[in-house]
Design a protein around this motif. Sequence first.
Motif, PDB file in Angstrom:
ATOM      1  N   SER A 197      47.960 145.287  74.824  1.00  0.00           N
ATOM      2  CA  SER A 197      48.159 145.558  73.301  1.00  0.00           C
ATOM      3  C   SER A 197      47.288 144.658  72.537  1.00  0.00           C
ATOM      4  O   SER A 197      47.059 143.560  72.829  1.00  0.00           O
ATOM      5  N   SER A 198      47.174 145.065  71.251  1.00  0.00           N
ATOM      6  CA  SER A 198      46.568 144.169  70.175  1.00  0.00           C
ATOM      7  C   SER A 198      47.671 143.319  69.578  1.00  0.00           C
ATOM      8  O   SER A 198      46.930 142.460  68.890  1.00  0.00           O
ATOM      9  N   SER A 199      48.881 143.441  70.017  1.00  0.00           N
ATOM     10  CA  SER A 199      49.882 142.723  69.154  1.00  0.00           C
ATOM     11  C   SER A 199      50.144 141.545  70.250  1.00  0.00           C
ATOM     12  O   SER A 199      50.180 141.727  71.458  1.00  0.00           O
ATOM     13  N   PRO A 200      50.278 140.303  69.533  1.00  0.00           N
ATOM     14  CA  PRO A 200      50.820 139.246  70.386  1.00  0.00           C
ATOM     15  C   PRO A 200      52.192 139.195  70.890  1.00  0.00           C
ATOM     16  O   PRO A 200      52.697 138.158  71.433  1.00  0.00           O
ATOM     17  N   GLN A 201      52.909 140.197  70.436  1.00  0.00           N
ATOM     18  CA  GLN A 201      54.359 140.250  70.864  1.00  0.00           C
ATOM     19  C   GLN A 201      54.718 141.559  71.771  1.00  0.00           C
ATOM     20  O   GLN A 201      53.897 142.402  72.044  1.00  0.00           O
ATOM     21  N   TYR A 202      55.667 141.348  72.782  1.00  0.00           N
ATOM     22  CA  TYR A 202      55.870 142.159  73.696  1.00  0.00           C
ATOM     23  C   TYR A 202      57.438 142.304  74.073  1.00  0.00           C
ATOM     24  O   TYR A 202      58.172 141.193  73.972  1.00  0.00           O
ATOM     25  N   LYS A 203      58.217 143.371  73.855  1.00  0.00           N
ATOM     26  CA  LYS A 203      59.476 143.358  74.080  1.00  0.00           C
ATOM     27  C   LYS A 203      59.750 144.063  75.358  1.00  0.00           C
ATOM     28  O   LYS A 203      59.450 145.135  75.719  1.00  0.00           O
TER      29      LYS A 203
END
Length: 226
Positions: free
Chosen positions: A173-179
């Motif tokens: 993902s382009s987001s540095p976060q993952y849930k």
Amino acid sequence: MSLRSTGSVLVVFLWSLTVVLVQGDWGVTYSTQSICVLKGSTVEMSCSYTFPSGTVTSTFWFTKYVADGNPVNLSDDPDYRRRVKYRSDKKNSHTLIITDLRESDSTVYKFRVITDQTGVSYTGHLGVTLTVTGLQVEVSGTESKTLTCRTTCPLTGNPTYIWYKNGQQIDESSSPQYKDSVYSNREDSYSCSVKGHEDLNSPTMCECLFNTSCLRTVKSIISLLS
């Protein structure tokens, strides 16, 4: 803006943002003011220059001065030797290439022009600020965990982050976060990397390290061994 990334090489060109410094007919145009890249990767910093008269006899990049006040050519600096390359063309454009980046390389890089006119030289001030960072996994939450791939600065080039659980890729993902909403065992481990730089992934964060009871057990074992 364009980004070219291969293996552990990160090459950044940011021509849309320039810094032009002119004194008389002297001038240096830096391609960008700041760059943030991963430790272990390769970076390119570019500039172009103008000069009033004479012939340019030497051009180089530097970060420090010697005792007499003269700048030290990066290619002669022991901290950079064998890691620095220069590339130039007939249009007075010059590129600095640094390989195998270290966090200690984080500093301001400036460009120097020397001509055949006696005592005549020019330094493009302000320069380019380079920040070299590693990746670090941070976690929050208990049953449902939010993991963040941390860096000390926003990486240049809008990178894609890749997440791994127990060594297997689980997200991109382009987001540095993952849930991670799936129940995790104490033995589970997480790490992250940036696409194109999978060999520069973060240290592994083990589930045990953010499980309170498990952490107490680890501390007890360390205490017994010490």
